[in-house]
Design a protein around this motif. Structure first.
Motif, short mmCIF file in Angstrom:
data_model
loop_
_atom_site.label_atom_id
_atom_site.label_comp_id
_atom_site.label_asym_id
_atom_site.label_seq_id
_atom_site.Cartn_x
_atom_site.Cartn_y
_atom_site.Cartn_z
N ALA A 33 0.71 -1.25 -0.04
CA ALA A 33 0.09 0.14 0.10
C ALA A 33 0.87 1.22 0.02
CB ALA A 33 -1.12 0.02 1.17
N LYS A 34 2.15 1.01 0.17
CA LYS A 34 2.93 2.40 0.10
C LYS A 34 2.77 3.12 -1.15
CE LYS A 34 7.88 3.89 1.14
NZ LYS A 34 9.07 3.42 1.21
N ASN A 35 2.58 4.46 -1.01
CA ASN A 35 2.34 5.45 -2.19
C ASN A 35 1.04 5.07 -3.04
OD1 ASN A 35 4.89 6.72 -1.35
ND2 ASN A 35 5.88 5.26 -2.50
N LEU A 36 0.48 4.10 -2.77
CA LEU A 36 -0.65 3.87 -3.29
C LEU A 36 -1.71 4.76 -3.56
CD1 LEU A 36 -2.43 1.35 -4.92
CD2 LEU A 36 -3.23 0.76 -2.90
N ASN A 37 -2.00 5.87 -2.62
CA ASN A 37 -2.84 6.79 -2.79
C ASN A 37 -2.51 7.83 -3.79
OD1 ASN A 37 -4.29 5.98 -0.65
ND2 ASN A 37 -3.32 7.28 1.03
N PHE A 144 -13.97 0.00 6.52
CA PHE A 144 -13.78 1.64 6.57
C PHE A 144 -12.07 1.73 5.73
CE2 PHE A 144 -15.98 0.60 10.27
CZ PHE A 144 -16.87 1.58 10.27
N ASP A 145 -12.39 2.66 4.99
CA ASP A 145 -11.16 3.00 3.87
C ASP A 145 -9.84 3.91 4.55
OD1 ASP A 145 -9.94 3.16 1.58
OD2 ASP A 145 -11.05 5.31 0.96
N PHE A 146 -9.68 2.85 5.71
CA PHE A 146 -8.14 3.57 6.28
C PHE A 146 -7.25 2.40 6.84
CE2 PHE A 146 -11.10 3.86 9.76
CZ PHE A 146 -10.37 3.07 10.94
N GLY A 147 -6.33 2.51 6.78
CA GLY A 147 -5.45 1.34 7.26
C GLY A 147 -3.96 2.10 7.54
N ILE A 148 -3.00 1.38 8.21
CA ILE A 148 -2.06 2.02 8.96
C ILE A 148 -1.36 2.93 8.06
CG2 ILE A 148 -1.91 0.78 10.96
CD1 ILE A 148 0.32 -1.08 9.86
N ILE A 149 -1.09 2.24 6.65
CA ILE A 149 -0.13 2.73 5.69
C ILE A 149 -1.00 4.03 4.89
CG2 ILE A 149 1.13 2.46 3.32
CD1 ILE A 149 1.57 -0.25 4.11
#
Length: 317
Positions: A33-37, A144-149
């Motif tokens: 998920a790193k830099n996925l946003n 929910f649309d949040f995680g630690i990364i």
């Protein structure tokens, strides 16, 4: 049966026999998920780490593994390309599952852990991953649309305008969480992260309170790592038998999060693993913001065990 959980931060797997006995298990840090946003893609470094991990697993029957991928791979626009490449190179078939299936299988694994601990009762289940968070209680489920990364990257990219931290010593013992944070955190970057966590979890917190969920089971990397750290175990000494059934308090998330943040990169690698420090701290503050007086029980079992259990159960049903 080999079950693989390809998550947004880690890839975890377990080998179980038809009697539900664990034969072997493994975990690799992938950081999908790193830099996925920002990019919308699983990055090249994460793909390389994934391939390196699978290379180490060639001793297993990868062709017949039940290999499921979760939130980061649901969101990424290059998932199909990655999985086709892995199929050609390692003869492994990864399948992306939806959030509801992920939660169902994860809870199956957690209930398996509770059963082994001979613990029964009415529990809420929270699975906080790298890019999503699933909450289940009775017949209620929501992802929910949040995680630690994903949370960490959003919070760092968009800092709040913070007032100067309060310096009253007595506030360290206050029951007001936000005042306590201002009293104990001097680092502005960390204080920003901690305050943003309250906004991230506010809807989920309302749900837990509304449903009067008193007992919470946690199984993801943040709580299991904290329990291990509390016992003075290095990352390479992690033992699920010393984790299962242990409890955490809301203040454990605060003070252990501060402890991890204060570690040098070398210390963090020793105690909590490589590439995990900042994300673990983000998870600590998400849990600190979310939980109040609930009883918190930690188990190591989760999606990877649920993947195997479902297959074994369906075979004999």
């Amino acid at each position: 049966m080999l079950g693989i959980d390809l998550g947004s931060n880690t890839m975890r797997g377990v080998v179980m026999d038809e009697n539900f006995k664990k034969i072997d298990s493994f975990e690799f840090i992938i950081g999908a998920a790193k830099n996925l946003n920002e990019s919308g893609k699983i990055g090249d470094e994460a793909i390389l780490r994934l391939k390196n991990a699978l290379t180490k697993l060639k001793k297993y029957d990868l062709k017949n593994a039940r290999a499921f991928a979760t939130a980061a791979f649901r969101k990424a626009n290059n998932t199909n390309e990655i999985f086709e490449n892995l199929k050609n190179e390692f003869d492994i078939n990864f399948k992306t599952i939806d959030a509801k299936t992920e939660a169902r299988l994860s809870i199956l694994g957690m209930k398996f852990g509770l059963r082994n601990l001979k613990m029964s009762g009415e529990f809420g289940f929270i699975d906080l991953g790298g890019a999503s968070c699933e909450f289940t209680f009775k017949n209620y489920f929501q992802s929910f649309d949040f995680g630690i990364i994903s949370f960490y990257e959003r919070a760092i990219e968009n800092p709040l305008v913070m007032q100067s931290a309060l310096k009253c010593p007595f506030l360290k013992n206050t029951k007001n969480k936000r005042l306590k944070l201002q009293a104990v955190i001097k680092d502005k970057k960390l204080l920003n992260l901690a305050f943003k966590a309250f906004e991230e979890v506010k809807f989920m917190k309302k749900m837990i309170h509304k449903m009067k969920c008193k007992n919470i089971v946690l199984n993801s990397g943040v709580p299991t790592t904290l329990v291990s750290l509390k016992q003075g175990l290095r990352y390479d000494e992690y033992d699920s038998n010393l984790i299962n059934g242990k409890s955490l308090s809301k203040n454990d998330f605060l003070y252990l999060g501060l402890k991890i943040w204060s570690m040098s990169e070398n210390e963090a690698k020793k105690w909590v693993g490589s590439m995990r420090k900042n994300y673990l701290v983000a998870g600590c503050f998400l849990f600190y913001s979310l939980l109040e007086n609930e009883k918190i029980i930690v188990v190591d079992e989760g999606l990877r065990e649920g993947i195997c259990l479902e297959k074994v159960i369906s075979t004999f049903s």
